[in-house]
Design an enzyme around this catalytic site. Structure first.
Site, PDB file in Angstrom:
ATOM      1  N   ASP A 119       0.818  -1.220   0.000  1.00  0.00           N
ATOM      2  CA  ASP A 119       0.000   0.000   0.000  1.00  0.00           C
ATOM      3  C   ASP A 119       0.849   1.266   0.000  1.00  0.00           C
ATOM      4  O   ASP A 119       0.632   2.175   0.810  1.00  0.00           O
ATOM      5  CB  ASP A 119      -0.939  -0.015   1.208  1.00  0.00           C
ATOM      6  CG  ASP A 119      -2.056   1.029   1.090  1.00  0.00           C
ATOM      7  OD1 ASP A 119      -2.312   1.488  -0.050  1.00  0.00           O
ATOM      8  OD2 ASP A 119      -2.653   1.375   2.120  1.00  0.00           O
ATOM      9  N   GLU A 149       2.441  -2.706  -5.103  1.00  0.00           N
ATOM     10  CA  GLU A 149       2.229  -1.295  -4.750  1.00  0.00           C
ATOM     11  C   GLU A 149       3.473  -0.693  -4.090  1.00  0.00           C
ATOM     12  O   GLU A 149       3.383  -0.004  -3.065  1.00  0.00           O
ATOM     13  CB  GLU A 149       0.981  -1.102  -3.881  1.00  0.00           C
ATOM     14  CG  GLU A 149      -0.280  -1.029  -4.703  1.00  0.00           C
ATOM     15  CD  GLU A 149      -1.495  -0.485  -3.953  1.00  0.00           C
ATOM     16  OE1 GLU A 149      -1.327   0.377  -3.058  1.00  0.00           O
ATOM     17  OE2 GLU A 149      -2.617  -0.922  -4.268  1.00  0.00           O
ATOM     18  N   ASP A 264      -1.158  -9.703  -5.379  1.00  0.00           N
ATOM     19  CA  ASP A 264      -2.496  -9.154  -5.170  1.00  0.00           C
ATOM     20  C   ASP A 264      -3.254  -9.360  -6.474  1.00  0.00           C
ATOM     21  O   ASP A 264      -3.145  -8.579  -7.403  1.00  0.00           O
ATOM     22  CB  ASP A 264      -2.403  -7.666  -4.811  1.00  0.00           C
ATOM     23  CG  ASP A 264      -3.773  -7.030  -4.622  1.00  0.00           C
ATOM     24  OD1 ASP A 264      -4.792  -7.757  -4.712  1.00  0.00           O
ATOM     25  OD2 ASP A 264      -3.831  -5.805  -4.399  1.00  0.00           O
TER      26      ASP A 264
END
Length: 369
Positions: A119, A149, A264
């Site tokens: 994130d 990310e 992910d």
């Protein structure tokens, strides 16, 4: 059109430390002395790998007929022998002090791997969260880490704080976010890696592939961050299909290589069913290790409050992040554990390292005997 980019690394033990390869393909004279420019390139490469000087580099290369692989291997062999004879715990040149005792050509009995969307796009408490991620990686001495990310700022921080990992990322500083693979030096040795862009992606997504080995066990580590949100379900399915084709291509080319695909995936089960399920031989590690409910959901707003959905009355729970394995023949890795990772709050800010839990698997490694 963006082209597939591939970086090849020498199969030599020592040259796995750096992700470059000096061109050894030029014709050489009978006395094994290359052209002046090539000599300088090999001297520079030797200095870079061994953290020594040009004089020693030239001497070692001359003794090995200017074969860079042999020269570097001889240097570290001699350095290790002299170290053991004089001062068993004296630092070895070019090797981070914290992992000197781990330098070995013997494959470990266990292999740990984590996949984690960290994130990086959330700027709140970014440095504290990144510091916690690094602490978790170091605390567990992870062998392989697949990250999604990642942003340029966190990539630079990872490289600065984790010198004992080879960090692979085929992206420049202009990219907003991307994937990365971390390989623990002197445990996992890189052979080559490449990035395959998903040309129809609206979000710049791709598939990263790293061929590597631990002892005699050959691996192909794949990580990806598939297209996000329900709106782009069809593109996500297309991307997953491409990933499955790449897994099958690796296995057909080299059945002795174990393939691990993780990341992910933003996947919903009906989307996998639309593809006809997993291809033959590819297994979901969460299912293979018992499908424990405690580690089912990797994006879980009932437990992780990093992300607040405005006006949302429900708190979704999804198994977005997954790890798949295609075994080699004969089998080299056996999964012994699957669980969530990064589930403790960051001290001082009361947030978690990411809005996703990482997923961790530990494997038993079968030796060559």
């Amino acid at each position: 059109m963006v082209q597939v980019r591939e970086i090849a690394i020498s199969n030599s033990l020592i040259l796995h430390v750096k992700s470059f390869r000096v061109d050894m393909s030029q014709d050489e004279e009978d006395d094994h002395v290359p052209a002046k420019a090539e000599c300088e390139a090999r001297i520079n490469a030797f200095v870079e790998v061994t953290n020594t000087n040009e004089a020693l580099a030239q001497m070692m290369l001359q003794e090995n007929e200017w074969n860079l692989d042999l020269a570097v291997a001889d240097y570290f062999k001699d350095e290790q022998a002299s170290t053991s004879a004089r001062e068993p715990h004296r630092p070895r040149s070019g090797i981070p002090a914290e992992i000197q005792d781990q330098v070995t050509t013997k494959a470990p009995e266990k292999l740990s791997l984590v996949s984690w969307n960290i994130d990086g796009l959330d700027e709140k408490n970014l440095k504290a969260r990144c510091r916690a991620i690094i602490q978790q990686i170091e605390h567990h001495a992870l062998d392989i880490v697949c990250l999604q990310e990642v942003i340029p700022t966190t990539l630079a921080y990872l490289k600065d704080k984790l010198p004992h990992y080879l960090i692979l990322s085929d992206h420049d500083k202009e990219a907003d976010y991307f994937t990365a693979i971390l390989l623990r030096r002197f445990t996992v040795y890189l052979d080559d890696f490449k990035t395959i862009p998903f040309l129809e992606s609206r979000m710049g997504r791709d598939l990263m592939m790293a061929n590597c080995h631990i002892g005699q066990a050959k691996l192909c580590i794949m990580t990806t961050h598939l297209e996000s949100t329900r709106e782009f379900a069809q593109e996500r399915i297309n991307q997953l299909s491409r990933c499955f084709r790449e897994v099958q291509a690796v296995c057909q080319k080299d059945p002795s290589r174990t393939v691990i695909l993780g990341g992910d995936l933003n996947l919903r089960d009906p989307e996998l069913e639309q593809l006809g399920g997993l291809p033959p031989g590819l297994e979901d590690l969460w299912i293979q290790t018992g499908s424990r409910d405690a580690c089912r959901y990797t994006w879980d707003l009932t437990r992780n409050n990093n992300l607040q959905i405005a006006g949302g009355r429900t708190k979704p729970r999804c198994r977005f992040d997954r790890l798949y394995i295609q075994d080699s023949a004969p089998r080299r890795l056996t999964a012994e554990y699957f669980g969530l990772f990064g589930i403790e709050r960051v001290p001082g800010c009361q947030r978690f390292p990411s809005d996703h839990w990482g997923i961790m698997s530990v494997f038993k490694v079968k030796s060559n005997e």
